[in-house]
Enzyme design. Structure first.
Site, PDB file in Angstrom:
ATOM      1  N   ILE A 109      -9.241  -5.877 -65.428  1.00 37.71           N
ATOM      2  CA  ILE A 109      -9.598  -7.017 -64.573  1.00 37.71           C
ATOM      3  C   ILE A 109     -10.365  -6.540 -63.329  1.00 37.71           C
ATOM      4  O   ILE A 109      -9.840  -6.567 -62.219  1.00 37.71           O
ATOM      5  CB  ILE A 109      -8.350  -7.834 -64.172  1.00 37.71           C
ATOM      6  CG1 ILE A 109      -7.196  -6.902 -63.708  1.00 37.71           C
ATOM      7  CG2 ILE A 109      -7.891  -8.715 -65.305  1.00 37.71           C
ATOM      8  CD1 ILE A 109      -6.051  -7.649 -63.042  1.00 37.71           C
TER       9      ILE A 109
ATOM     10  N   ASP B  39      -7.383 -13.646 -63.035  1.00 37.73           N
ATOM     11  CA  ASP B  39      -6.108 -13.095 -62.577  1.00 37.73           C
ATOM     12  C   ASP B  39      -5.975 -13.273 -61.072  1.00 37.73           C
ATOM     13  O   ASP B  39      -6.774 -12.748 -60.299  1.00 37.73           O
ATOM     14  CB  ASP B  39      -6.040 -11.601 -62.932  1.00 37.73           C
ATOM     15  CG  ASP B  39      -4.753 -10.950 -62.454  1.00 37.73           C
ATOM     16  OD1 ASP B  39      -3.814 -10.822 -63.257  1.00 37.73           O
ATOM     17  OD2 ASP B  39      -4.690 -10.559 -61.264  1.00 37.73           O
TER      18      ASP B  39
ATOM     19  N   TYR C 199      -1.905 -13.270 -52.897  1.00 37.52           N
ATOM     20  CA  TYR C 199      -3.324 -13.161 -52.568  1.00 37.52           C
ATOM     21  C   TYR C 199      -3.772 -14.320 -51.681  1.00 37.52           C
ATOM     22  O   TYR C 199      -4.813 -14.227 -51.030  1.00 37.52           O
ATOM     23  CB  TYR C 199      -4.199 -13.155 -53.827  1.00 37.52           C
ATOM     24  CG  TYR C 199      -3.970 -12.028 -54.797  1.00 37.52           C
ATOM     25  CD1 TYR C 199      -3.177 -10.923 -54.474  1.00 37.52           C
ATOM     26  CD2 TYR C 199      -4.547 -12.062 -56.065  1.00 37.52           C
ATOM     27  CE1 TYR C 199      -2.975  -9.904 -55.382  1.00 37.52           C
ATOM     28  CE2 TYR C 199      -4.358 -11.042 -56.978  1.00 37.52           C
ATOM     29  CZ  TYR C 199      -3.561  -9.971 -56.641  1.00 37.52           C
ATOM     30  OH  TYR C 199      -3.360  -8.966 -57.551  1.00 37.52           O
TER      31      TYR C 199
ATOM     32  N   ASN D 159     -20.398  -6.187 -64.481  1.00 35.05           N
ATOM     33  CA  ASN D 159     -19.099  -5.744 -64.993  1.00 35.05           C
ATOM     34  C   ASN D 159     -18.752  -6.402 -66.322  1.00 35.05           C
ATOM     35  O   ASN D 159     -17.941  -5.869 -67.087  1.00 35.05           O
ATOM     36  CB  ASN D 159     -18.001  -6.039 -63.974  1.00 35.05           C
ATOM     37  CG  ASN D 159     -18.049  -5.131 -62.768  1.00 35.05           C
ATOM     38  OD1 ASN D 159     -18.699  -4.090 -62.789  1.00 35.05           O
ATOM     39  ND2 ASN D 159     -17.360  -5.513 -61.701  1.00 35.05           N
TER      40      ASN D 159
ATOM     41  N   LEU E  52     -11.519   0.679 -61.433  1.00 33.55           N
ATOM     42  CA  LEU E  52     -12.580   1.587 -60.997  1.00 33.55           C
ATOM     43  C   LEU E  52     -12.130   2.456 -59.827  1.00 33.55           C
ATOM     44  O   LEU E  52     -12.951   3.122 -59.193  1.00 33.55           O
ATOM     45  CB  LEU E  52     -13.824   0.781 -60.599  1.00 33.55           C
ATOM     46  CG  LEU E  52     -14.364  -0.178 -61.674  1.00 33.55           C
ATOM     47  CD1 LEU E  52     -15.506  -1.014 -61.116  1.00 33.55           C
ATOM     48  CD2 LEU E  52     -14.801   0.589 -62.909  1.00 33.55           C
TER      49      LEU E  52
ATOM     50  N   ARG F 197     -22.940  -8.091 -59.416  1.00 36.04           N
ATOM     51  CA  ARG F 197     -21.936  -7.116 -59.843  1.00 36.04           C
ATOM     52  C   ARG F 197     -20.926  -7.754 -60.809  1.00 36.04           C
ATOM     53  O   ARG F 197     -20.481  -7.113 -61.768  1.00 36.04           O
ATOM     54  CB  ARG F 197     -21.210  -6.567 -58.609  1.00 36.04           C
ATOM     55  CG  ARG F 197     -20.260  -5.408 -58.889  1.00 36.04           C
ATOM     56  CD  ARG F 197     -20.982  -4.137 -59.275  1.00 36.04           C
ATOM     57  NE  ARG F 197     -22.019  -3.755 -58.336  1.00 36.04           N
ATOM     58  CZ  ARG F 197     -21.812  -3.171 -57.164  1.00 36.04           C
ATOM     59  NH1 ARG F 197     -20.581  -2.908 -56.762  1.00 36.04           N
ATOM     60  NH2 ARG F 197     -22.822  -2.841 -56.389  1.00 36.04           N
TER      61      ARG F 197
ATOM     62  N   HIS G 194       5.451  -9.464 -59.702  1.00 35.30           N
ATOM     63  CA  HIS G 194       4.381  -8.664 -59.110  1.00 35.30           C
ATOM     64  C   HIS G 194       4.774  -7.198 -58.909  1.00 35.30           C
ATOM     65  O   HIS G 194       3.967  -6.294 -59.149  1.00 35.30           O
ATOM     66  CB  HIS G 194       3.960  -9.290 -57.781  1.00 35.30           C
ATOM     67  CG  HIS G 194       2.553  -8.978 -57.395  1.00 35.30           C
ATOM     68  ND1 HIS G 194       1.770  -9.854 -56.684  1.00 35.30           N
ATOM     69  CD2 HIS G 194       1.774  -7.895 -57.631  1.00 35.30           C
ATOM     70  CE1 HIS G 194       0.570  -9.313 -56.489  1.00 35.30           C
ATOM     71  NE2 HIS G 194       0.550  -8.126 -57.039  1.00 35.30           N
TER      72      HIS G 194
ATOM     73  N   LYS H  48       1.075 -14.409 -60.260  1.00 33.60           N
ATOM     74  CA  LYS H  48       2.203 -13.491 -60.103  1.00 33.60           C
ATOM     75  C   LYS H  48       3.162 -13.982 -59.025  1.00 33.60           C
ATOM     76  O   LYS H  48       2.732 -14.571 -58.025  1.00 33.60           O
ATOM     77  CB  LYS H  48       1.706 -12.084 -59.730  1.00 33.60           C
ATOM     78  CG  LYS H  48       0.606 -11.569 -60.622  1.00 33.60           C
ATOM     79  CD  LYS H  48       0.115 -10.190 -60.182  1.00 33.60           C
ATOM     80  CE  LYS H  48      -1.218  -9.857 -60.805  1.00 33.60           C
ATOM     81  NZ  LYS H  48      -2.339 -10.535 -60.146  1.00 33.60           N
TER      82      LYS H  48
ATOM     83  N   LYS I 295     -12.792  -6.657 -60.087  1.00 29.15           N
ATOM     84  CA  LYS I 295     -13.041  -7.711 -59.102  1.00 29.15           C
ATOM     85  C   LYS I 295     -14.333  -7.419 -58.346  1.00 29.15           C
ATOM     86  O   LYS I 295     -14.723  -6.256 -58.175  1.00 29.15           O
ATOM     87  CB  LYS I 295     -11.872  -7.839 -58.108  1.00 29.15           C
ATOM     88  CG  LYS I 295     -11.591  -6.580 -57.320  1.00 29.15           C
ATOM     89  CD  LYS I 295     -11.018  -6.848 -55.951  1.00 29.15           C
ATOM     90  CE  LYS I 295     -12.117  -7.263 -55.001  1.00 29.15           C
ATOM     91  NZ  LYS I 295     -11.727  -7.108 -53.574  1.00 29.15           N
ATOM     92  N   SER I 296     -14.964  -8.477 -57.916  1.00 32.35           N
ATOM     93  CA  SER I 296     -16.140  -8.376 -57.061  1.00 32.35           C
ATOM     94  C   SER I 296     -16.399  -9.769 -56.510  1.00 32.35           C
ATOM     95  O   SER I 296     -15.962 -10.760 -57.093  1.00 32.35           O
ATOM     96  CB  SER I 296     -17.363  -7.887 -57.851  1.00 32.35           C
ATOM     97  OG  SER I 296     -18.510  -7.868 -57.013  1.00 32.35           O
ATOM     98  N   VAL I 297     -17.101  -9.854 -55.388  1.00 33.87           N
ATOM     99  CA  VAL I 297     -17.539 -11.164 -54.890  1.00 33.87           C
ATOM    100  C   VAL I 297     -19.062 -11.277 -54.975  1.00 33.87           C
ATOM    101  O   VAL I 297     -19.632 -12.292 -54.570  1.00 33.87           O
ATOM    102  CB  VAL I 297     -17.071 -11.413 -53.433  1.00 33.87           C
ATOM    103  CG1 VAL I 297     -15.558 -11.497 -53.367  1.00 33.87           C
ATOM    104  CG2 VAL I 297     -17.596 -10.333 -52.488  1.00 33.87           C
TER     105      VAL I 297
END
Length: 275
Positions: A229, A47, A52, A241, A191, A237, A109, A77, A231-233
């Site tokens: 959805i 997503d 972004y 998830n 979260l 993690r 969006h 979006k 998110k993490s970089v």
């Protein structure tokens, strides 16, 4: 044998993996690595969004993955300033940045109600859908009154409404309205940016089932039928998830997390956000 990813069947029959990977606030130059890690961990739904600024990075990861296009579900979006007449060109720009021939889901969006262009925008979305350039169309951050106006057009009912939803903000009015009209709910900030992860109701469950607090919250979403959805970089993690398909919360667990509702919004209110 890993547990299969559950899917949500949208109101037009398209299937969307229930657990996807978000790239909100990930810089473009970090997005390729993050999305590559997600695809490597098993995610098949990605997503992104025009605003972004990381559609190119997302597209690079998809191109480099070697995964067949029909095995992936890609969402992007339309930003608020591109609503109305600019919508078709904005879609073309997103497609070019992603390096794709089509997207699986295209969302408005925000309603941006002061502009009052989302109905005209929806008609442009319907043309993209009719032309086969998107497999499903939907909205993000829409309240029931915004959704009702689209439904009253008498055309395509949105397939998805992506909204902020987590234990501290459960959006029950929107969820009930969406359910009554066959609109799937997708949770962003599932979260609460970590704000709910120290809640005793969650940490107690996590200790009992041998999982992290984040995994417990993601499981709570999945068992209640939402698309989610995270998110993490961080590769560890990202994988953590995704590892939420092989345990189950009890009805009492779900009720305990449900009780954490406190109108704890972390993002803008859709009735007031017009940027």
């Amino acid at each position: 044998m890993p547990n299969p990813m559950p899917t949500i069947t949208l109101n037009n029959g398209v299937q969307l993996p229930q657990l996807g990977f978000g790239v909100f606030q990930v810089p473009d130059d970090e997005t390729t690595a993050a999305v590559s890690a997600a695809l490597g961990a098993g995610y098949r739904s990605i997503d992104t969004a025009a605003v972004y600024g990381n559609e190119r990075g997302t597209g690079r990861a998809i191109a480099e993955s070697g995964i067949a296009r029909d095995e992936l579900f890609v969402t992007t979006k339309l930003w608020n300033s591109e609503q109305g007449d600019p919508t078709p060109a904005a879609f073309d720009a997103s497609l070019e940045k992603l390096g794709l021939d089509y997207v699986d889901l295209y969302l408005i969006h925000w309603p941006s109600p002061a502009r009052d262009l989302y109905l005209k925008t929806w008609e442009a979305f319907e043309k993209l859908y009719a032309d086969g350039r998107v497999r499903a169309i939907g909205v993000s951050n829409f309240l029931p009154e915004h959704l009702q106006r689209i439904i009253d057009l008498g055309g395509t009912v949105p397939a998805v409404n992506q909204i902020e939803l987590h234990p501290a903000l459960q959006q029950r009015t929107i969820t009930e309205f969406a359910g009554a009209h066959g609109i799937a709910i997708e949770a962003w900030s599932p979260l609460a940016q970590g704000a709910v992860l120290s809640e005793p109701a969650i940490t107690t469950i996590a200790a009992r089932v041998g999982r992290t607090a984040a995994q417990v919250v993601l499981r709570w979403h999945l068992q209640q039928g939402r698309i989610v959805i995270p998110k993490s970089v961080t590769p560890s993690r990202i994988a953590e998830n995704f590892d939420v398909l092989d345990f189950t919360l009890t009805d009492a667990d779900l009720a305990g997390i449900d009780a954490l509702e406190r109108d704890g919004r972390t993002g803008p209110h859709p009735a007031e956000f017009n940027r």
